[in-house]
Write an enzyme that holds these catalytic residues in place. Structure first.
Site, PDB file in Angstrom:
ATOM      1  N   VAL A   1     -28.585 -37.305  11.516  1.00 59.19           N
ATOM      2  CA  VAL A   1     -28.517 -38.624  12.152  1.00 59.19           C
ATOM      3  C   VAL A   1     -29.865 -39.306  11.956  1.00 59.19           C
ATOM      4  CG1 VAL A   1     -28.390 -39.759  14.425  1.00 59.19           C
ATOM      5  CG2 VAL A   1     -26.749 -37.950  13.838  1.00 59.19           C
TER       6      VAL A   1
ATOM      7  N   GLY B   1     -29.776 -39.279  19.700  1.00 60.38           N
ATOM      8  CA  GLY B   1     -29.595 -39.214  21.153  1.00 60.38           C
ATOM      9  C   GLY B   1     -28.577 -40.190  21.705  1.00 60.38           C
TER      10      GLY B   1
ATOM     11  N   GLY C   1     -25.250 -39.890  20.892  1.00 64.70           N
ATOM     12  CA  GLY C   1     -23.920 -39.282  20.773  1.00 64.70           C
ATOM     13  C   GLY C   1     -23.360 -39.281  19.361  1.00 64.70           C
TER      14      GLY C   1
ATOM     15  N   GLY D   1     -24.395 -37.577  16.613  1.00 62.50           N
ATOM     16  CA  GLY D   1     -24.255 -36.226  16.038  1.00 62.50           C
ATOM     17  C   GLY D   1     -22.969 -35.569  16.525  1.00 62.50           C
TER      18      GLY D   1
ATOM     19  N   ASP E   1     -24.321 -23.577   8.606  1.00 62.00           N
ATOM     20  CA  ASP E   1     -25.552 -22.786   8.508  1.00 62.00           C
ATOM     21  C   ASP E   1     -26.634 -23.633   9.158  1.00 62.00           C
ATOM     22  OD1 ASP E   1     -24.617 -20.473   7.042  1.00 62.00           O
ATOM     23  OD2 ASP E   1     -24.335 -21.855   5.359  1.00 62.00           O
TER      24      ASP E   1
ATOM     25  N   TYR F   1     -25.259 -26.794  17.887  1.00 62.56           N
ATOM     26  CA  TYR F   1     -23.904 -26.305  17.589  1.00 62.56           C
ATOM     27  C   TYR F   1     -23.372 -25.432  18.736  1.00 62.56           C
ATOM     28  CZ  TYR F   1     -24.580 -28.173  12.935  1.00 62.56           C
ATOM     29  OH  TYR F   1     -24.801 -29.033  11.889  1.00 62.56           O
TER      30      TYR F   1
END
Ligand SMILES: CC(C)(COP(=O)(O)OP(=O)(O)OC[C@H]1O[C@@H](n2cnc3c(N)ncnc32)[C@H](O)[C@@H]1OP(=O)(O)O)[C@@H](O)C(=O)NCCC(=O)NCCS
Length: 168
Positions: free
Chosen positions: A96, A102, A104, A106, A130, A140
């Site tokens: 991003v 920050g 939202g 991503g 990965d 993640y």
């Protein structure tokens, strides 16, 4: 997608990649110099989030992959057929632009990738990533991804789990 005014589309030649800065020089360089070759060679697909349908605010890539059954956590692996590997979709890169972090985006791009992976006619067991560092692992994990026990920077989210949480 989030409520923010972003529009996600496959990367094409009309998009200007030159000003993209995400805070990782490697991810910026890949996007500027290599991604179009990967698309041409059919080793990656790339999707971009456009602000005002013009400025690139984020991007991610997807490609086919596989997960070795023996690498999965034992409680998950034992519920799968005894093939050596299960099919997966790899999100090779996600980034991003710092100007949009920050907000939202991503999370919204992750959701967009999950919609594409679950919507494909070609089956995949999971979306895998990965993660490039501990912060990315945290991002993640926050979104429900599970780390491989012996390779904790590789994480996966079973697509059945993603589908079930979308129905809720
Ligand atoms: C990682 C990155 C994609 C996050 O994008 P972003 O748009 O800033 O993140 P979002 O605003 O969508 O955050 C979504 C959620 O994840 C959480 N989150 C973000 N980074 C996190 C982290 N490092 N650990 C835990 N949670 C995190 C946010 O708190 C937010 O939570 P909420 O939905 O409950 O409010 C972005 O910072 C980036 O491009 N970083 C540089 C490249 C990179 O590290 N890419 C990772 C791929 S290897």
């Amino acid at each position: 997608m989030s409520a923010a005014p972003f529009f996600v589309a496959p990367l094409d030649a009309t998009h200007d990649r030159t000003g993209f800065r995400c805070g990782s020089a490697a991810l910026d360089r890949y996007f500027r110099e290599q991604v179009t070759q990967d698309i041409r060679r059919r080793v990656a697909a790339c999707f971009v989030a456009l602000a005002d349908r013009k400025r690139i605010a984020g991007y991610y890539t997807l490609a086919s992959a596989s997960l070795m059954l023996a690498d999965l956590p034992a409680d998950i692996g034992k519920k799968l057929p005894r093939y050596p590997a299960v099919p997966a979709v790899r999100m090779g890169r996600l980034a991003v632009d710092e100007a949009f972090s920050g907000q939202g985006l991503g999370g919204a791009l992750l959701a967009d990738a999950l919609v594409r992976a679950t919507g494909s006619e070609i089956a995949a067991y999971a979306l895998m990533v990965d993660a490039k560092d501990d912060r990315a692992v945290g991002f993640y994990a926050h979104h429900g991804f599970i780390a491989l026990p012996d390779s904790p920077s590789t994480l996966f989210l079973p697509l059945a789990t993603a589908l079930a949480s979308r129905k809720r």
